[in-house]
Design a protein around this motif. Structure first.
Motif, PDB file in Angstrom:
ATOM      1  N   LYS A   1      51.781  29.991  77.052  1.00  0.00           N
ATOM      2  CA  LYS A   1      50.508  29.660  76.416  1.00  0.00           C
ATOM      3  C   LYS A   1      50.181  30.982  75.540  1.00  0.00           C
ATOM      4  N   GLU A   2      50.149  31.921  76.263  1.00  0.00           N
ATOM      5  CA  GLU A   2      49.845  32.992  75.295  1.00  0.00           C
ATOM      6  C   GLU A   2      50.629  33.521  74.380  1.00  0.00           C
ATOM      7  N   ASN A   3      52.106  33.785  74.630  1.00  0.00           N
ATOM      8  CA  ASN A   3      53.205  34.358  73.857  1.00  0.00           C
ATOM      9  C   ASN A   3      54.014  33.182  73.176  1.00  0.00           C
ATOM     10  N   GLY A   4      54.073  31.790  73.686  1.00  0.00           N
ATOM     11  CA  GLY A   4      54.957  30.913  73.346  1.00  0.00           C
ATOM     12  C   GLY A   4      55.223  30.805  71.828  1.00  0.00           C
ATOM     13  N   SER A   5      54.292  30.633  71.196  1.00  0.00           N
ATOM     14  CA  SER A   5      54.363  30.328  69.489  1.00  0.00           C
ATOM     15  C   SER A   5      55.104  31.393  68.984  1.00  0.00           C
ATOM     16  N   LYS A   6      54.908  32.575  69.317  1.00  0.00           N
ATOM     17  CA  LYS A   6      55.716  33.810  68.755  1.00  0.00           C
ATOM     18  C   LYS A   6      57.296  34.005  69.186  1.00  0.00           C
TER      19      LYS A   6
ATOM     20  N   LEU B   1      68.567  28.464  74.817  1.00  0.00           N
ATOM     21  CA  LEU B   1      69.605  28.979  73.588  1.00  0.00           C
ATOM     22  C   LEU B   1      70.868  28.751  73.785  1.00  0.00           C
ATOM     23  N   HIS B   2      71.416  28.603  74.964  1.00  0.00           N
ATOM     24  CA  HIS B   2      72.823  28.459  75.569  1.00  0.00           C
ATOM     25  C   HIS B   2      73.086  27.230  76.126  1.00  0.00           C
ATOM     26  N   GLN B   3      72.530  26.192  75.727  1.00  0.00           N
ATOM     27  CA  GLN B   3      72.649  24.925  76.358  1.00  0.00           C
ATOM     28  C   GLN B   3      73.913  24.403  76.122  1.00  0.00           C
ATOM     29  N   SER B   4      75.046  24.958  75.303  1.00  0.00           N
ATOM     30  CA  SER B   4      76.381  24.543  75.225  1.00  0.00           C
ATOM     31  C   SER B   4      77.341  25.387  76.004  1.00  0.00           C
ATOM     32  N   LYS B   5      76.710  26.776  76.276  1.00  0.00           N
ATOM     33  CA  LYS B   5      77.617  27.791  76.942  1.00  0.00           C
ATOM     34  C   LYS B   5      77.188  28.434  77.946  1.00  0.00           C
TER      35      LYS B   5
ATOM     36  N   GLN C   1      59.097  30.802  67.708  1.00  0.00           N
ATOM     37  CA  GLN C   1      59.350  31.273  66.370  1.00  0.00           C
ATOM     38  C   GLN C   1      60.533  32.149  66.198  1.00  0.00           C
ATOM     39  N   ARG C   2      60.551  33.181  66.870  1.00  0.00           N
ATOM     40  CA  ARG C   2      61.492  34.189  66.674  1.00  0.00           C
ATOM     41  C   ARG C   2      62.932  33.609  67.135  1.00  0.00           C
ATOM     42  N   GLU C   3      62.798  32.935  68.225  1.00  0.00           N
ATOM     43  CA  GLU C   3      64.322  32.397  68.834  1.00  0.00           C
ATOM     44  C   GLU C   3      64.596  31.133  68.257  1.00  0.00           C
TER      45      GLU C   3
END
Ligand code: NDP
Ligand code: HSE
Length: 427
Positions: A23-28, A319-323, A31-33
């Motif tokens: 909730k606190e840091n999620g959006s940042k 991020l690594h769903q395929s590997k 966005q970064r990732e």
């Protein structure tokens, strides 16, 4: 931006901590990732219970099927704890092609092969950073940053609750039960705190860490375990006089094809780096043949520190769903044919006993130690005016089995009233 739906199993300390971070840091973070993560469902026992964080009521469910059978949910994060139904739910999630993140060291230590094989079979990931040492990213370091090493030793404080209890008992002379209740209130202890104080939690964690570090399956049955419930204020006070601090240490060493793995209360010298690790902090010392000595330090328990590790796993899982990365053991077999588990390690010992105060007693006891090849480095006797007096022996390095045999014989001597405690000493 890629969308991911995540479900939580459990919404206690770790679940709410993870939720707060999202909730606190999620959006940042997202966005970064370059991803967007939404918590779609949260499994709990009691949907009506008052929660320390606000959640929309329809997020909560007590029906696992609403998660397992939802094709939109890509990642399931488990923080129920314990063996069952956690194992069953994790397996169902994996078999339904969902990647699993878990903070559950017990389920990992007991069922690693079954869970990792299911993850591989289904092409999903299994992430467990939060299972060892809360917020310290130790799994990642051992798995991904130390491949160049032959790791020969791990020694650390990997249970926050017992470290909190021992710190308060030692520095503030507080009672075990009071400090344990405080650790529970602070969210450090396991749902059943026996796991902390009897050393099971540290045993599970050491099994996970040493398996990864030594590339050999170190099962919980290969780990010697002793908790802190027999420790008395006298042990702590006598230890202090000798310049020692008491910690519940997890120690794993590899010498050639021999591995020793043990969890027990341990005296260390007050100027040892681990002696300064207080409260619920953890620290892990690792020795590698290339890197030399390495120490990681940080908060080992609590909602946000543990949530920090969970969020990192969730982000990596997306991020690594395929590997996905698996442990090196899943490439070969999980047996440890070449390895011998050694339970006759060598260390120094602090031995407290109560004896009858009369001439010749010391010589008699020292004689029995000598018979088993145990050499004494110092002796303290307290109180001259009573019939029964406490006496403390500190040995030079001795074999575990020699000490056991010596103590067995000493305790039957008529001048010996009681063997108080035997505590290992490490440097
Ligand atoms: P809590 O007891 O605080 O939370 C457990 C949660 O799981 C509760 O929300 C409970 O529901 C839910 N739950 C329990 N059993 C069931 C069930 N059968 N079906 C559905 N829901 C269930 O535990 P923690 O958050 O402290 O610990 C969870 C896990 O994380 C454990 O494996 C622990 O070892 C690990 N961990 C804990 C750390 C900590 O600092 N506390 C640190 C690192 C790892 P309800 O709320 O309705 O009762
Ligand atoms: N009960 C555990 C501890 C939580 O005190 O270390 C972190 O794994």
């Amino acid at each position: 931006m890629k969308e991911f739906k995540v479900a939580f199993l459990g919404f206690g300390n770790v679940g709410t901590g993870t939720y707060k971070i999202i909730k606190e840091n999620g959006s940042k973070i997202f966005q970064r990732e370059g991803i967007n993560i939404t918590v779609k469902k949260i499994l709990v026992r009691n949907v009506n219970k008052k929660r320390p964080v606000e959640v929309e009521p329809d997020l909560l469910t007590d029906n696992i099927k609403e998660i397992i059978e939802d094709p939109e949910i890509a990642v399931v994060a488990e923080f129920i704890g314990g063996e069952e139904p956690a194992r069953e739910y994790i397996l169902s999630a994996l078999n339904n092609k969902k990647t699993v993140v878990t903070a559950n060291k017990e389920v990992m230590a007991r069922h690693w092969e079954e869970l990792e094989n299911a993850a591989i079979r289904n092409g999903c990931g299994l992430y467990y950073e939060a299972s060892v040492a809360g917020g310290i990213p130790i799994i990642k370091v051992v798995r991904e940053s130390l491949q160049g090493n032959n790791i020969t030793e791990i020694m650390g404080i990997i249970n926050g609750t017992t470290n909190y209890i021992l710190t308060k008992m030692s520095e503030e002379e507080r009672k075990f039960e009071d400090v344990l209740a405080e650790a529970q209130k602070l969210g450090y202890a396991e749902p059943d705190p026996t796991s902390d104080v009897e050393g099971y939690d540290a045993m599970y964690k050491l099994s996970i860490l040493s398996t990864l570090a030594f590339h050999t399956r170190v099962r919980i049955s290969d780990v010697y375990r002793e908790g802190i419930t027999n420790i008395t204020p006298e042990d702590i006070a006598f230890g202090k006089e000798l310049g020692y601090t008491l910690k519940l240490l997890a120690i794993a060493k590899k010498h050639g094809n021999k591995i020793e793995a043990r969890v027990h209360p341990t005296f260390i010298s007050a100027d040892h780096p681990l002696a300064t690790v207080r409260d619920a902090y953890n620290a892990i010392f690792i020795k590698g043949d290339a890197v030399g000595n390495l120490m990681l330090y940080g908060r080992g328990a609590g909602d946000l520190p543990t949530g920090s590790a969970v969020v990192s796993d969730i982000v990596n899982a997306c991020l690594h769903q395929s590997k996905h990365m698996y442990s090196t053991l899943c490439n070969g077999d999980w047996k440890a044919d070449e390895v011998l588990f050694d339970n006759n390690w060598e260390t120094e010992f602090f031995i407290r006993m109560t004896v009858i105060d009369k001439p010749g007693v010391l010589a008699k006891i020292a004689g029995i130690f000598g018979k088993y090849g145990v050499s004494i480095s110092s002796v303290i006797q307290k109180g001259r005016n009573s019939i029964h007096v406490p006496i403390i022996f500190v040995t030079h390095k001795a074999k575990e089995m020699s000490i056991k045999k010596a103590i067995n014989e000493i305790k039957n001597e008529d001048v010996v009233i009681k063997i108080g405690n035997v505590i290992r000493v490490e440097h």
